[in-house]
Design a protein around this motif. Sequence first.
Motif, short mmCIF file in Angstrom:
data_model
loop_
_atom_site.label_atom_id
_atom_site.label_comp_id
_atom_site.label_asym_id
_atom_site.label_seq_id
_atom_site.Cartn_x
_atom_site.Cartn_y
_atom_site.Cartn_z
N CYS A 119 0.86 -1.19 0.00
CA CYS A 119 0.00 0.00 0.00
C CYS A 119 0.89 1.23 0.00
CB CYS A 119 -0.87 0.04 1.26
SG CYS A 119 -2.08 -1.30 1.29
N CYS A 142 -3.42 2.54 6.57
CA CYS A 142 -4.59 3.20 7.16
C CYS A 142 -4.68 2.81 8.65
CB CYS A 142 -5.86 2.80 6.43
SG CYS A 142 -5.80 3.20 4.67
N CYS A 156 -6.61 -0.49 9.79
CA CYS A 156 -6.49 -1.70 8.96
C CYS A 156 -5.48 -2.69 9.51
CB CYS A 156 -6.07 -1.27 7.55
SG CYS A 156 -5.75 -2.68 6.46
N ASN A 195 -8.09 1.08 -4.97
CA ASN A 195 -8.32 2.29 -4.19
C ASN A 195 -8.77 3.38 -5.16
OD1 ASN A 195 -7.27 0.68 -2.19
ND2 ASN A 195 -5.95 2.26 -1.33
S1 SF4 Z 1 -7.30 -0.23 4.08
FE1 SF4 Z 1 -6.49 -0.75 2.07
S2 SF4 Z 1 -5.07 0.95 1.59
FE2 SF4 Z 1 -5.46 1.06 3.76
S3 SF4 Z 1 -3.76 -0.10 4.67
FE3 SF4 Z 1 -5.53 -1.52 4.48
S4 SF4 Z 1 -5.22 -2.53 2.56
FE4 SF4 Z 1 -3.89 -0.69 2.53
#
Ligand code: SF4
Length: 400
Positions: free
Chosen positions: A33, A37, A40, A118
């Motif tokens: 990524c 986030c 996450c 995304n």
């Molecule tokens: S939500 Fe998606 S973009 Fe954000 S850290 Fe997790 S996997 Fe990566």
Amino acid sequence: MTIETSAPPEAGAPLRPNDADPGFGVYVHWPFCLAKCPYCDFNSHVRATPIDEERFVAALSAELAHRAAATPGRTVRSIFFGGGTPSLMRPQTVQSVIDAVAANWSVEADAEVTLEANPTSVEAGRFRGYRAAGVNRLSLGVQALDDADLKALGRRHDVAEAIEAVRIAASIFPRTSFDLIYARPGQSEKAWRAELSRAMKLAGEHLSLYQLTIEPETIFEGLWRAGKLTIPDEELARALFDATQEIAEGAGLPAYEVSNHARPGAESRHNLVYWRYGEYAGVGPGAHGRLVTPEGRRAQATEKHPEMWLTQVESEGHGLVENAPLTAEEQGDEFLLMGLRLREGVDRARFEALSGRPLQQRHIDDLAAEGFVEEDDRGRIRVTHAGMPLLDSIVADLAA
Ligand code: SF4
Ligand SMILES: C[S@@+](CC[C@H](N)C(=O)[O-])C[C@H]1O[C@@H](n2cnc3c(N)ncnc32)[C@H](O)[C@@H]1O
């Protein structure tokens, strides 16, 4: 190879249980990524230097060949590129992995090929390339239709950019979906109702609507423990769940699973393979799989760390760190855990065949008397709308 689907399979047809053929899918994990986030806990990593995608293609292809050797004669119903952020992959990389799947198994003519993306403008610029590579379903991580909340979630897009990405995706892919997270810090029922109603106008055939979970070892968990982040209490969370069901169903996208909504016939075939307890090969760092071998069903998982996974695949031909046979009891438990998430429920006879034990009628009757489960005359057991928020304890009761 380009896999064509011009329309959702059996669009408009109601979802029918398919216990005789729960399907075979391939999951490909892309573990990178641009930033992590704060909520996450998926296996995602941020790298300062460019990823050697060719090296990953070679390793993913080696893993696919390794899984195919254990599952001869299967026909692939779905391929799913999940992450991390697969929309950071070059389209050529996606194409090469799809080609490697097709080189190892036969693939259904209208196989579903999903990629998680995304919704930034940079990534939208790659959508055409993914379509040309054979992706026919795009799943976008919109997460919120509120700029302040997107910022609080650490997202790198705003609402306008996400809406534009949804529009571009719908013009390129035959099938699209997007994800929203609700029960966010400070979110009222009124605000969520307004946001979800707006989302319904943007939605195509499928939506994933997840209640925010505070995952262990995330930044959100630290803030929550320190009292700096407040999430809806049980009562409000229940009201938000009920509002979600009401609005989505009213807009023609009923829930077919706890958090997944689709027009009838447009359910995610890949996720149905999991929930119907089918077979799936998982490749890439931190991927999970369930394969049925002559010795029985096995639970597989790969090394999570991307570079360690690469090194292991290059030296051993696979990245597995777990490849264990499942006992009949474990298979029964997993079958209930997955299948009771679905509105279609589970087949009692299949539970008994997998687990070698009967379901306790007394437990079913007790839960039915409370209005949490229902059973039809063909032996299908379903969790009701009222029971869904209590799913984990219902599964535990039935599995006992
Ligand atoms: S939500 Fe998606 S973009 Fe954000 S850290 Fe997790 S996997 Fe990566
Ligand atoms: C693999 S993740 C993300 C895919 C993609 N990288 C993105 O961020 O859009 C798939 C989905 O899980 C959901 N999700 C991730 N963490 C969550 C959490 N803590 N609570 C609820 N939903 C979560 C998000 O909606 C996300 O789109």
